[in-house]
Motif scaffolding. Structure first.
Motif, short mmCIF file in Angstrom:
data_model
loop_
_atom_site.label_atom_id
_atom_site.label_comp_id
_atom_site.label_asym_id
_atom_site.label_seq_id
_atom_site.Cartn_x
_atom_site.Cartn_y
_atom_site.Cartn_z
N TYR A 1 0.29 -0.92 -0.34
CA TYR A 1 0.12 0.22 -0.23
C TYR A 1 1.04 1.31 0.02
O TYR A 1 0.52 2.03 -0.78
CB TYR A 1 -0.86 0.06 1.31
N LYS B 120 0.22 4.14 -5.24
CA LYS B 120 0.09 4.97 -6.29
C LYS B 120 -0.62 6.07 -4.95
O LYS B 120 -1.12 7.30 -4.43
CB LYS B 120 -0.73 5.37 -7.39
N GLN B 121 -1.51 5.33 -4.10
CA GLN B 121 -2.68 6.03 -3.01
C GLN B 121 -1.02 6.13 -1.66
O GLN B 121 -2.01 6.69 -1.50
CB GLN B 121 -3.44 5.22 -2.65
N GLU C 114 -1.17 9.68 0.22
CA GLU C 114 -2.14 9.65 1.61
C GLU C 114 -0.03 10.58 2.06
O GLU C 114 -0.22 11.17 3.51
CB GLU C 114 -1.82 8.33 1.92
#
Length: 88
Positions: free
Chosen positions: A73, A77-78, A82
């Motif tokens: 994660y 990209k996410q 974040e």
């Protein structure tokens, strides 16, 4: 094609092989003893030992699985969007 003697119900009593030697029934082959075959078992009183090693193994598996998923994660990209500006 003719079924073998074993399938006809002979059960291994017929000579087998080119030299007419009886090999024996399943798991009890006659002939020379095999070397280097090791079999392991567990004693009935040792079955309770699974309570000592199974919970840490299961916990370790889930911790490693969580760490791998978290790493995927954070490198996605996410995750970069974040936590991109921070260092952990």
């Amino acid at each position: 094609m003719r079924p073998t003697q074993y399938l006809l119900g002979g059960g291994g009593g017929a000579p087998i092989g080119t030299h007419g030697k009886y090999l024996g029934d399943w798991g009890n082959f006659g002939g020379m003893k095999q070397k280097g075959i090791i079999s392991y078992g567990i004693a009935p009183n040792r079955h309770a030992q699974v309570l000592y090693w199974a919970p840490p193994m299961i916990a370790g598996y889930y911790i490693v699985n969580w760490a791998v998923e978290r790493n995927h994660y954070l490198n996605s990209k996410q995750g970069r969007a974040e936590f991109g500006g921070q260092e952990e």
